[in-house]
Design an enzyme around this catalytic site. Structure first.
Site, PDB file in Angstrom:
ATOM      1  N   ASP A  56     -20.493  37.924  24.536  1.00 18.59           N
ATOM      2  CA  ASP A  56     -21.794  37.726  25.170  1.00 18.59           C
ATOM      3  C   ASP A  56     -21.589  37.652  26.675  1.00 18.59           C
ATOM      4  O   ASP A  56     -20.752  36.887  27.163  1.00 18.59           O
ATOM      5  CB  ASP A  56     -22.451  36.437  24.675  1.00 18.59           C
ATOM      6  N   ASP A  96     -33.643  38.705  15.239  1.00 18.82           N
ATOM      7  CA  ASP A  96     -33.226  37.328  15.472  1.00 18.82           C
ATOM      8  C   ASP A  96     -34.377  36.404  15.118  1.00 18.82           C
ATOM      9  O   ASP A  96     -35.525  36.677  15.484  1.00 18.82           O
ATOM     10  CB  ASP A  96     -32.852  37.113  16.947  1.00 18.82           C
TER      11      ASP A  96
END
Length: 242
Positions: free
Chosen positions: A8, A130
């Site tokens: 990330d 998500d």
């Protein structure tokens, strides 16, 4: 099982968030490239990159770092975060990225997904779903919609999407285990699609449980950073190690 290590990106560094909270950030590696090279050296072949700044701002921010990783490794790279147009998708795919992940755009601009599938093909376009409590979250997980994860997946399947990355935000970065029931339910309902699990995986036992639920690919982030699932161990269980 296909193992996809995750990096990330925030401010050009490799970080981890806790349950998607930008205020709870841990720096994993100041050099994402060095981390990617270590992943490749371990024998793993894939890499999941998320531009967290991009997801928050709605436009690619860490593209230079991403392109550097693509140039200097032979990893099969997938990228998500802040991708909102066909031109952005094309820019990534022509700079070495193997497939692009559309997240918020799937909910807010479904026509983009439809156009992307038509222009680039289902092998290069992945939809990231998500959610929390079964509802889709967008904009870097900062906003929660009233649309269910299953409902969004159904609409994307109708567009020809074949691959989904499903993340239960409440599990992400917690090492509390993946949401097996959610993932198994979605994979069984849409058996012609591939569900890639992301969030909460902490052990080989978790991977075994996912395999029994017919999940064939998993993204590993926090457990890789903490050493619970070191690269060498992941390479041992990955079925696509080079």
């Amino acid at each position: 099982m296909q193992i996809i290590p995750a990096i990330d990106l925030k401010e050009q560094q490799s970080v981890r968030l806790y349950q998607g909270d930008f205020n709870r950030t841990t720096i994993i590696n100041a050099s994402p490239l060095a981390q990617a090279l270590a992943i490749e050296k371990a024998g793993l072949t894939r890499l999941h990159l998320v531009d967290l700044d991009g997801a928050k701002s709605g436009r690619p921010i860490n593209r230079d770092v991403i392109e550097q990783i693509c140039r200097q490794t032979n990893l099969q790279v997938e990228v998500g975060g802040g991708i909102r147009s066909l031109s952005q998708i094309n820019a990534y795919l022509t700079s070495g990225v193997n497939r692009v992940i559309l997240g918020s755009a799937a909910l807010n601009n479904p026509q983009l997904v439809q156009q992307a599938i038509h222009q680039f093909g289902a092998d290069q376009i992945v939809v990231g779903i998500d959610g929390k409590d079964g509802l889709v979250a967008v904009s870097g997980w900062l906003e929660q919609s009233s649309v269910s994860m299953a409902e969004l997946m159904a609409s994307m399947v109708a567009f020809g999407v074949k691959t989904f990355i499903v993340t239960d935000i409440s599990r992400d970065g917690t090492l509390n285990g993946p949401n097996i029931d959610l993932l198994k339910g979605l994979q069984q309902k849409y058996s012609q699609s591939t569900v890639i699990v992301s969030g909460g995986i902490r052990s080989i036992t978790d991977l075994d449980c996912l395999a029994r639920a017919d999940i064939k690919a998993a993204i590993i982030g926090k457990a890789m950073a903490t050493g619970d699932l070191p690269l060498a161990r992941l390479a041992e269980v990955a079925e696509d190690v080079g």
